[in-house]
Design a protein around this motif. Sequence first.
Motif, PDB file in Angstrom:
ATOM      1  N   VAL A  48       0.847  -1.207   0.000  1.00 41.80           N
ATOM      2  CA  VAL A  48       0.000   0.000   0.000  1.00 41.80           C
ATOM      3  C   VAL A  48       0.877   1.250   0.000  1.00 41.80           C
ATOM      4  CG1 VAL A  48      -1.646   1.344   1.369  1.00 41.80           C
ATOM      5  CG2 VAL A  48      -2.018  -1.100   1.038  1.00 41.80           C
ATOM      6  N   CYS A  51       2.290   1.684  -3.484  1.00 46.81           N
ATOM      7  CA  CYS A  51       1.258   2.121  -4.433  1.00 46.81           C
ATOM      8  C   CYS A  51       0.898   3.590  -4.226  1.00 46.81           C
ATOM      9  CB  CYS A  51       0.014   1.239  -4.307  1.00 46.81           C
ATOM     10  SG  CYS A  51       0.226  -0.397  -5.027  1.00 46.81           S
ATOM     11  N   ARG A  52       0.810   4.007  -2.982  1.00 52.24           N
ATOM     12  CA  ARG A  52       0.476   5.420  -2.715  1.00 52.24           C
ATOM     13  C   ARG A  52       1.560   6.346  -3.244  1.00 52.24           C
ATOM     14  NH1 ARG A  52      -2.058   4.791   3.303  1.00 52.24           N
ATOM     15  NH2 ARG A  52      -4.163   4.253   2.620  1.00 52.24           N
TER      16      ARG A  52
END
Length: 77
Positions: A48, A51-52
């Motif tokens: 995550v 991806c951010r």
Amino acid sequence: MEVCYNKLFKLLIDKGIKKTELRKMTGISPNTLTKLSNNEFVSMAVLVKICRQLNCDFGDIVEIVESPEYKTANPKG
């Protein structure tokens, strides 16, 4: 089944980002970066964070591949 992060490293090349820069951007540890480089499992939280920072989705950085052992054990699957 195993994971492969080749998509992640291709994306980094396309964006001109070095692995050490990714580590600093995301705050992941050197050990986690090594796991990524060796196609080992990492936590969902790490994925995550990546991806951010790269403004992408899981499918852009990881793929699930069949391991040779899985193919041997399940020749039809």
